[in-house]
Motif scaffolding. Structure first.
Motif, PDB file in Angstrom:
ATOM      1  N   ASN A 196       3.188 -40.016 -99.066  1.00 34.80           N
ATOM      2  CA  ASN A 196       1.738 -40.920 -99.047  1.00 34.80           C
ATOM      3  C   ASN A 196       0.481 -39.345 -99.372  1.00 34.80           C
ATOM      4  O   ASN A 196      -1.110 -40.095 -99.471  1.00 34.80           O
ATOM      5  CB  ASN A 196       1.759 -41.741 -97.941  1.00 34.80           C
ATOM      6  N   GLN A 197       0.754 -38.667 -98.703  1.00 31.43           N
ATOM      7  CA  GLN A 197      -0.691 -38.130 -99.389  1.00 31.43           C
ATOM      8  C   GLN A 197      -0.893 -37.417-100.351  1.00 31.43           C
ATOM      9  O   GLN A 197      -1.591 -37.396-101.201  1.00 31.43           O
ATOM     10  CB  GLN A 197      -0.114 -36.311 -98.370  1.00 31.43           C
ATOM     11  N   LEU A 222      -0.373 -39.748-103.265  1.00 29.94           N
ATOM     12  CA  LEU A 222      -0.897 -40.505-103.665  1.00 29.94           C
ATOM     13  C   LEU A 222      -2.321 -40.625-103.204  1.00 29.94           C
ATOM     14  O   LEU A 222      -2.928 -41.771-103.716  1.00 29.94           O
ATOM     15  CB  LEU A 222       0.319 -41.490-102.861  1.00 29.94           C
ATOM     16  N   HIS A 223      -2.853 -39.685-102.915  1.00 32.58           N
ATOM     17  CA  HIS A 223      -3.768 -40.209-101.890  1.00 32.58           C
ATOM     18  C   HIS A 223      -5.201 -39.723-102.834  1.00 32.58           C
ATOM     19  O   HIS A 223      -5.182 -38.446-103.101  1.00 32.58           O
ATOM     20  CB  HIS A 223      -4.776 -39.303-100.609  1.00 32.58           C
ATOM     21  N   ILE A 251      -4.346 -45.159 -99.518  1.00 35.92           N
ATOM     22  CA  ILE A 251      -3.259 -44.821-100.018  1.00 35.92           C
ATOM     23  C   ILE A 251      -3.490 -45.167-101.603  1.00 35.92           C
ATOM     24  O   ILE A 251      -3.172 -46.841-102.272  1.00 35.92           O
ATOM     25  CB  ILE A 251      -2.105 -45.240 -99.579  1.00 35.92           C
TER      26      ILE A 251
END
Length: 55
Positions: free
Chosen positions: A7-8, A10-11, A19
């Motif tokens: 997820n990081q 995708l930020h 996200i």
């Protein structure tokens, strides 16, 4: 922990989403949500008790 790392990655700091990004195929619907925050009264009109609680 692997999901956090994924997820990081995708930020996108320029995206309005936390996200990911809004894609061409996404459908965004605007809804009207009532506010549950009470409007504050001017400071002169507020009454604070000795214990610091607004009455």
């Amino acid at each position: 922990m692997m999901r956090v790392k994924k997820n990081q990655k995708l930020h996108n700091p320029d995206s309005p989403l936390l996200i990911g990004d809004v894609k061409e195929s996404d459908v965004v619907n605007e809804i009207r949500e009532p506010s549950y925050i009470e409007e504050e009264q001017p400071v002169g009109e507020r009454i604070i008790s000795d214990s610091g609680v607004e009455v």
